[in-house]
Structures are given as structure tokens and as C-alpha cells.
Design an enzyme around this catalytic site. Structure first.
Site, PDB file in Angstrom:
ATOM      1  N   LYS A  20       0.768  -0.883   0.058  1.00  0.00           N
ATOM      2  CA  LYS A  20      -0.147  -0.091  -0.052  1.00  0.00           C
ATOM      3  C   LYS A  20       0.935   1.072  -0.181  1.00  0.00           C
ATOM      4  CE  LYS A  20      -4.685   0.623   1.736  1.00  0.00           C
ATOM      5  NZ  LYS A  20      -5.627   1.112   2.793  1.00  0.00           N
ATOM      6  N   GLU A  64     -20.246  -6.344   9.609  1.00  0.00           N
ATOM      7  CA  GLU A  64     -21.418  -5.609  10.436  1.00  0.00           C
ATOM      8  C   GLU A  64     -22.346  -6.673  11.055  1.00  0.00           C
ATOM      9  OE1 GLU A  64     -19.537  -2.813   7.121  1.00  0.00           O
ATOM     10  OE2 GLU A  64     -20.410  -5.130   7.179  1.00  0.00           O
ATOM     11  N   ARG A  79     -26.131  -2.855   6.511  1.00  0.00           N
ATOM     12  CA  ARG A  79     -25.648  -4.245   6.435  1.00  0.00           C
ATOM     13  C   ARG A  79     -25.952  -5.055   7.483  1.00  0.00           C
ATOM     14  NH1 ARG A  79     -20.618  -3.856   2.394  1.00  0.00           N
ATOM     15  NH2 ARG A  79     -20.105  -5.511   3.254  1.00  0.00           N
TER      16      ARG A  79
END
Length: 617
Positions: A281, A366, A394
Site C-alpha cells: 500500500k 457488520e 448491512r
């Protein structure tokens, strides 16, 4: 800091890219990376994840016949290189801004954006759907899912993998493994991929094996072979092979030649296949490589200096929540905090450091976060679930079935409620009042400023049951926050200003706007504080003393707090004079939050206009 983007400037579509000799792809990747550095540092936006997917994006568009072949990017905050190569290079500088490029892939924006995304872990299901539809119609189009950045921690990704393996679909999944999501990855899978061979189970098997074999003559050779076999059994590939995928990798995701040749080979294969690539990253920009969380999404900044610190002009609502959480935890050892991978965004860093044993980041899961809280509440703990409004969607069934139905003590601290700005339609917190209000046993509080937010959290926590406190992204009006915590009068609003003719009922942080409008209109202003239970006495009083009631909220006008007021009035009175201001019945795109609110008439001018139109004053 200017770079020469000579080859990149010739590419207005992947068709152009495919005309370029393979030997020059490395140069394109390096020009693309420097273009991203130049552009995103000027306009702000998602940063570190995009730097990590440069070579992969070049290789994918080079090998596959896009847009005929479909690339489905998970989440989509790593799709800037994709936007640059698909004809949107010169518009990249407008990304996330009002009327500019969408923050994530968007089907209306480009035929190369095969699937609209923004939330995580949807790419494998979507690409599988495409593959199965193509198979039915006899089309040779390919479907490729690019997933990574922690999205593999969500159950939905595994549901899709399991189904794809079962139906033997012609699907390529690319797992971009950078050992990192927005917050550090948590979850067994991530450890599985990154640290499997140093794991407890493996070393335990290894040690016990040695003990058994050590006093048997001639067994050490067999033990060594067994160990090698065990290693083979627990590498990441086994997991995917067991699910029915042909697993290849891991390979270096920054080696463009290896990517191109591997993708060409895999293009020729059929059935479910998974390519595991390892990337960094922030690749190519040292500060972002060193601090990928900090550089996940950035404001404008100078590449030669650090990201500017935001001006400390009072805390954000997330920070108010974070401070309350630490203070409440010090008072009540039953408090436990849960977040689905949003520690930084939800203001929980300090809590996670002060109370590590009472802090649970469950990764992008979630549904699990909500039911985990329910289980904790059953055993006498007091869980607080910190979650963004658009992410709580969600976990909706779990909220109804596991928390509200059983009337358990779970406090939902709902951040990013209302209009969020740059992330756009996928992240607007426009629906939580509507989708929570209809559930029995749920209380909803809408604090109007920072201090009210602290007291609302305390009140909801002490009250018990299923309580939601919703607050917006960013800073409040700058009200002084009392360090003490006091209970709000449950289900009661308060009058902030008395006037004539018009009464403005405020749900959430619009009291300031309402007061400005009230000066012009000589209106009454009530800070309602609660959507549920609703202050019926106050509504009756205001209704009887005024010609017109106006409600204002940062939630969909359909089914929101204004609708709650309307339902109550309809039960009591035959004539109703009510104007409901909220988010209109359309998806609100990305842009500057202030201008978006004005477009939705959520402003002092909007209130005045609504009143004048209704009363002809």
C-alpha cells in the site's frame, strides 16, 4: 513537482494501451504512479490503496478485452489508476468534488465501470452473477473480481467463493493482499494469509510430532516429510482449493512482466480460479508506504511535506464520541466497545489503547458486530457499537432479530448520519431514522450539537434497551462540552425560541440554521432531541399556537422524523399544516457537504422559503 507523462498522455482508452509493446508497460506504470502522486496531492482523495494497484491495473487492461471483459473492483477506492486508463485521466483532478468524477466506480460514469461499488466485499458476488449470466447467453465475456484491502474479512466474500466453486463458474478472482485494510486488518483470514506458518496450530502440530517421533528409530526422516506435507496443507492456497478454486500465487503485484504473463496463462484457463498477489500500500511514495492508514484518504498536500494537520477548531462529533467512550468506560466496567473496522474514523483510537481488553474490532463484518453485541448484552455486558449510518444498513436483520426483538441493552453510536460529502451516494447516511423508526423497542436520539451528543450518549447508555444516537460527520457548531454527564429528560424536546405563526421542529444539528431563519420569520424553534419516543406534548403545544409547523432533519424525508410528526398529527387532528424538510427521494451524489445541503433546502434559506411558500408571507 512535475513529471513527464509522455507515454501515458497517449492513452485515452485501454484500446490505446493494448497497442503499446509489452516492454514499455513498466514505463507506463511508473508514469501512472507519478501522475497519481501529482494529481491526488493537488485534489485530495483515496491515496495509498491506489498507489498499490498501479501495475495490476495496467496488466489487467492490457491482457483483458475491457470493457467487453468486466473488471469488478471491490470497494473501489483503489480504482483511480483504472479511471486514468479508461478515458478519465484529465478529469481525475475533480474526483470526489461537486459534479466531478465519482469517488468509486460508477456504471453511469463509464462503460468500463462494470459495477457500482463503495461498500466492501461485493465484487465476487457481482462478478459471479455476470459470469453465470454470460454462460447462459453463450457469451465469451470474462468476469474478473479484484478484492483485497480487508474485504476478504466479510462473510459475503466467502458466500460468493463457496457458490462459485460449487457451480464451477468461469470466474477469475484476484486477491490483492497488502496485509492491510483501512484500519489494520483483523480477522482469522488475514492472519491465515500472512502468518500461517508461524501460527500456533502449526507449531503445536510440529512440536508434538517431534515429541512422538524423537524416541522412535528412523522416524526423523518421516517427521521431516510430514512437516513438509503439513506446510503444504496449511498454506493459503489450500483454503481456496478446498472451495473449488484453481489457486495460483502469491506473486509480486508490482512485477508487471510476471503479472502480464500470469494473467495471460490464467485467461486461457476455465472454471473458478484465484490469483493471489502481494502488493505494498502506498507503493512508490515512502511516507504512504510507512503510514498507509494515515495516507488512506488525504486532503490536498505538498508531496515534499507531510499531510497538513487539520486545524484544531473544536472536536469532531467522532472525537466527542471517543472522549465520552473513555469517560464512560472509566465509570462502568461493563462497557465494551465494538467496531466493524472503523477505529480511526469512529474516534476510537484512544479507547483501544486505554482499554484494549474491552475493545473489539471485528473487521468488515457488520452483521457479526451487531449479533456479537447482542450476545454480550445477554451476559450482562453493556456493548456500544460504533458504526457508520450507511454501514449499519448491512446489519439490519441482526438489529431487528437479535437486538430489538430481545430488547437487549445495546447502544448504537451512529456516525456519518446525514450528508457525508466526498464519498457520495454509497456513503450518505440518509436512511437510518427511516429504517430504525419502524422497529419496536428502538429509541432514536438526534443531538443538535457536541454537548448534546455527549449527554445523549450518556442518556441512551444509562436508559438501556436498544438505543441509537445519530450524529453527523465532522465538527459541530462549537458549543462548549461539559465534562460532567447528565441525563436528558427522556423523550422530551426543548423550546429554544418563541415566536408567532411558524414553529420549526429541529431533529439534529440544524438549530443554528433554524435560529437564523426564525429571526426572519419570527418563528418558534424547538430542539426535538428524540425521534422516538416523540415529544407529543410539545408537538401539541406548537401545533395549537402556530399556523405552520416545519420539521427539518438530515435524513430521507420519506419515513423520517417529519413523517413521525405527520403520523402523530394525523391521528389527532383533521387539519394539518406541516412542511417536512429532509433529503429528497433521490440518491445524493458526492460534493461539498454545505452545497449539497443547500441543494436539499436544508438551510436557513430553505426554511424561510418553505414557510413563505406555505403561508404566502
Amino acid at each position: 513537482m512535475s513529471h513527464n507523462h509522455s507515454l501515458l498522455s497517449l492513452i485515452d482508452s485501454p484500446e490505446d494501451l493494448r497497442q503499446i509493446p509489452e516492454s514499455q508497460l513498466g514505463q507506463i506504470a511508473s508514469e501512472l504512479r507519478s501522475y497519481l502522486l501529482d494529481t491526488v496531492s493537488q485534489c485530495g482523495g483515496h491515496f495509498a490503496a491506489n498507489l498499490g494497484t498501479v501495475e495490476l491495473t495496467v496488466a489487467l487492461h492490457y491482457v483483458f478485452n475491457t470493457p467487453e471483459d468486466k473488471l469488478v473492483w471491490d470497494v473501489g477506492h483503489q480504482a483511480y489508476p483504472h479511471k486514468v486508463l479508461t478515458g478519465r485521466r484529465d478529469q481525475l483532478v475533480t474526483i470526489r468534488q461537486t459534479d466531478g468524477l465519482h469517488p468509486f466506480p460508477n456504471r453511469e460514469e463509464s462503460p468500463f465501470d462494470a459495477f457500482g461499488v463503495g461498500h466492501s466485499s461485493t465484487s465476487i458476488s457481482a462478478a459471479l452473477g455476470m459470469a453465470l449470466a454470460n454462460q447462459r447467453s453463450g457469451s465469451a465475456r470474462r468476469a474478473i473480481s479484484i478484492i483485497g484491502d480487508g474485504a476478504m474479512t466479510a462473510g459475503m466474500a466467502f458466500e460468493a467463493l463457496n457458490h462459485a466453486g460449487h457451480v464451477k463458474a468461469d470466474l477469475l478472482v484476484i486477491l490483492n493482499d497488502n496485509d492491510m485494510s483501512i484500519s489494520e486488518n483483523v480477522g482469522a483470514l488475514n492472519n491465515y494469509l500472512a502468518k500461517i506458518l508461524s501460527g500456533q496450530t502449526y507449531s503445536h502440530l510440529r512440536e508434538s510430532g517431534k515429541k512422538i517421533f524423537s524416541h522412535l528409530p528412523g522416524m526423523t526422516e518421516i517427521a521431516r516429510k510430514t512437516e513438509e506435507h503439513l506446510k503444504g496443507m496449511v498454506t493459503p492456497g489450500i483454503l481456496f482449493e478446498e472451495l473449488g478454486f484453481n489457486y495460483i500465487g502469491p506473486i509480486d503485484g508490482h512485477d508487471i512482466d510476471a503479472l502480464v504473463s500470469t494473467l495471460k496463462n490464467m485467461r486461457a484457463l476455465r472454471g473458478p480460479r484465484l490469483l493471489h498477489i502481494a502488493t505494498t500500500k502506498g507503493k512508490g511514495y515512502q511516507p504512504a508506504e510507512n503510514a498507509p492508514i494515515k495516507y488512506h484518504a488525504v486532503p490536498q498536500f505538498d508531496l515534499d511535506k507531510d499531510i497538513p494537520k487539520s486545524r484544531p477548531s473544536g472536536p469532531t462529533y467522532s472525537q466527542v464520541f471517543g472522549q465520552w467512550l473513555c469517560d464512560m468506560a472509566a465509570e462502568d466496567e461493563r462497557l465494551i466497545a465494538i467496531t466493524p473496522a472503523m477505529r480511526e474514523g469512529s474516534g476510537m483510537v484512544a479507547f483501544s489503547e486505554q482499554y484494549p481488553e474491552r475493545y473489539f474490532d471485528v473487521a468488515i463484518a457488520e452483521q457479526h458486530a451487531v449479533t456479537l453485541a447482542a450476545g454480550m448484552a445477554c451476559e450482562g455486558s453493556k456493548p456500544v457499537v460504533a458504526i457508520y449510518s450507511s454501514f449499519l444498513q448491512r446489519g439490519y436483520d441482526q438489529l431487528i432479530h437479535d437486538v430489538a426483538l430481545q430488547n437487549l441493552d445495546v447502544l448504537f453510536a451512529i456516525d456519518r448520519a446525514g450528508i457525508v460529502g466526498g464519498d457520495g451516494a454509497t456513503h450518505q447516511g440518509a436512511y437510518d431514522i427511516s429504517y430504525l423508526r419502524c422497529i419496536p423497542n428502538v429509541a432514536i436520539l438526534t443531538p443538535s450539537n457536541e454537548n448534546e451528543c455527549r449527554q445523549a450518549l450518556y442518556t441512551g447508555y444509562q436508559r438501556g434497551g436498544c438505543v441509537a444516537v445519530r450524529y453527523p460527520r465532522g465538527k459541530g457548531p462549537g458549543i462548549t462540552i461539559e465534562s460532567s454527564m447528565s441525563l436528558l429528560d427522556w423523550g422530551k424536546g426543548k423550546i429554544e425560541r418563541s415566536g408567532s405563526k411558524v414553529a420549526i421542529l429541529v431533529f439534529g444539528p440544524f438549530v443554528e440554521e433554524a435560529m437564523i431563519a426564525a429571526e426572519t420569520l419570527d418563528a418558534s424553534v424547538a430542539d426535538m432531541r428524540f425521534v422516538k419516543p416523540l415529544d407529543h406534548e410539545l408537538i401539541d403545544k406548537l401545533y395549537q399556537e402556530h399556523q405552520l409547523l416545519i420539521t427539518i432533519e438530515e435524513n430521507a424525508a420519506i419515513g423520517g422524523a417529519g413523517t413521525a410528526v405527520l403520523e402523530y398529527l394525523a391521528q389527532r387532528y383533521t387539519e394539518i399544516s406541516l412542511e417536512r424538510l429532509g433529503i429528497p427521494d433521490q440518491f445524493i451524489e458526492h460534493g461539498d457537504p454545505q452545497s449539497l445541503k443547500q441543494r436539499c433546502c436544508l438551510s436557513a434559506e430553505g426554511i424561510v422559503e418553505a414557510a413563505r411558500e406555505r403561508l404566502s408571507v
